[in-house]
Design a protein around this motif. Sequence first.
Motif, short mmCIF file in Angstrom:
data_model
loop_
_atom_site.label_atom_id
_atom_site.label_comp_id
_atom_site.label_asym_id
_atom_site.label_seq_id
_atom_site.Cartn_x
_atom_site.Cartn_y
_atom_site.Cartn_z
N HIS A 20 -34.22 -96.41 29.44
CA HIS A 20 -34.99 -95.11 29.96
C HIS A 20 -34.02 -94.57 31.02
O HIS A 20 -33.80 -93.39 31.11
CB HIS A 20 -36.13 -95.53 30.81
CG HIS A 20 -37.13 -96.25 30.11
ND1 HIS A 20 -37.83 -95.30 29.23
CD2 HIS A 20 -37.83 -97.38 30.00
CE1 HIS A 20 -38.88 -96.15 28.77
NE2 HIS A 20 -38.87 -97.18 29.09
N ARG A 23 -31.43 -92.50 28.82
CA ARG A 23 -32.27 -91.12 28.38
C ARG A 23 -32.28 -90.13 29.54
O ARG A 23 -31.98 -88.97 29.19
CB ARG A 23 -33.66 -91.40 27.84
CG ARG A 23 -34.43 -90.20 27.07
CD ARG A 23 -35.73 -90.58 26.65
NE ARG A 23 -35.54 -91.17 25.55
CZ ARG A 23 -36.03 -92.38 25.31
NH1 ARG A 23 -37.16 -92.94 26.05
NH2 ARG A 23 -35.92 -93.15 24.14
N ALA A 24 -32.38 -90.60 30.62
CA ALA A 24 -32.47 -89.65 31.83
C ALA A 24 -31.11 -89.10 32.23
O ALA A 24 -31.03 -87.97 32.44
CB ALA A 24 -33.13 -90.56 33.26
N CYS A 82 -32.00 -90.37 39.03
CA CYS A 82 -32.64 -90.45 37.46
C CYS A 82 -34.12 -89.65 37.22
O CYS A 82 -34.30 -89.03 36.47
CB CYS A 82 -32.61 -91.79 37.07
SG CYS A 82 -31.38 -92.71 36.78
N THR A 83 -34.95 -89.79 38.28
CA THR A 83 -36.13 -89.31 38.46
C THR A 83 -35.88 -87.73 38.31
O THR A 83 -36.59 -87.02 37.72
CB THR A 83 -36.97 -89.58 39.65
OG1 THR A 83 -37.07 -90.89 39.61
CG2 THR A 83 -38.36 -88.85 39.82
N ASN A 86 -34.89 -86.90 34.90
CA ASN A 86 -35.72 -87.17 33.90
C ASN A 86 -36.78 -85.91 33.82
O ASN A 86 -37.15 -85.19 32.93
CB ASN A 86 -36.50 -88.27 34.08
CG ASN A 86 -37.10 -88.79 32.97
OD1 ASN A 86 -36.89 -88.23 31.88
ND2 ASN A 86 -38.09 -89.74 33.05
N ASN A 89 -35.06 -82.83 32.40
CA ASN A 89 -34.88 -82.81 30.88
C ASN A 89 -36.34 -82.50 30.45
O ASN A 89 -36.67 -82.02 29.16
CB ASN A 89 -34.47 -84.22 30.57
CG ASN A 89 -33.10 -84.40 30.80
OD1 ASN A 89 -32.27 -83.28 31.15
ND2 ASN A 89 -32.66 -85.48 30.91
#
Length: 126
Positions: A20, A23-24, A82-83, A86, A89
């Motif tokens: 995860h 991906r972020a 990361c949040t 994400n 994206n």
Amino acid sequence: MTTSLFMLIGTLLLAGGTVHGGRAIFGRPCSGRRRNALRIGALVLLGCDLRLMMTDQDTIGFAIILWVGAFGLSTIATALICTVLNQRNASRSAAAQASFRPQHSAVRSGSRSLSHAPRHSAEPQR
């Protein structure tokens, strides 16, 4: 300052070593070999950071306590980064999908189009 930079980069690499997090951060999932390389790099950086902190402080115990606290703050900062990445994206992919959707004027006016015609189940041929 150098130790906090090593800590932040190390936690970002550690997050990039997960499915995860990769991906972020990178926008796509990483391969297994790349994830392992990111994890090893993160552990090396975090170990160097701990070693630098041990040489800067008078006692080893105090240095370890400071390092654990700094690691916790760096982990929270990495989670926030990361949040945000994400969400960015996700909004980009939603905007890209919305721009590629075909516009059906027949559906908007209320008339039936071919895509909304009733479907007939095909009976097995004997």
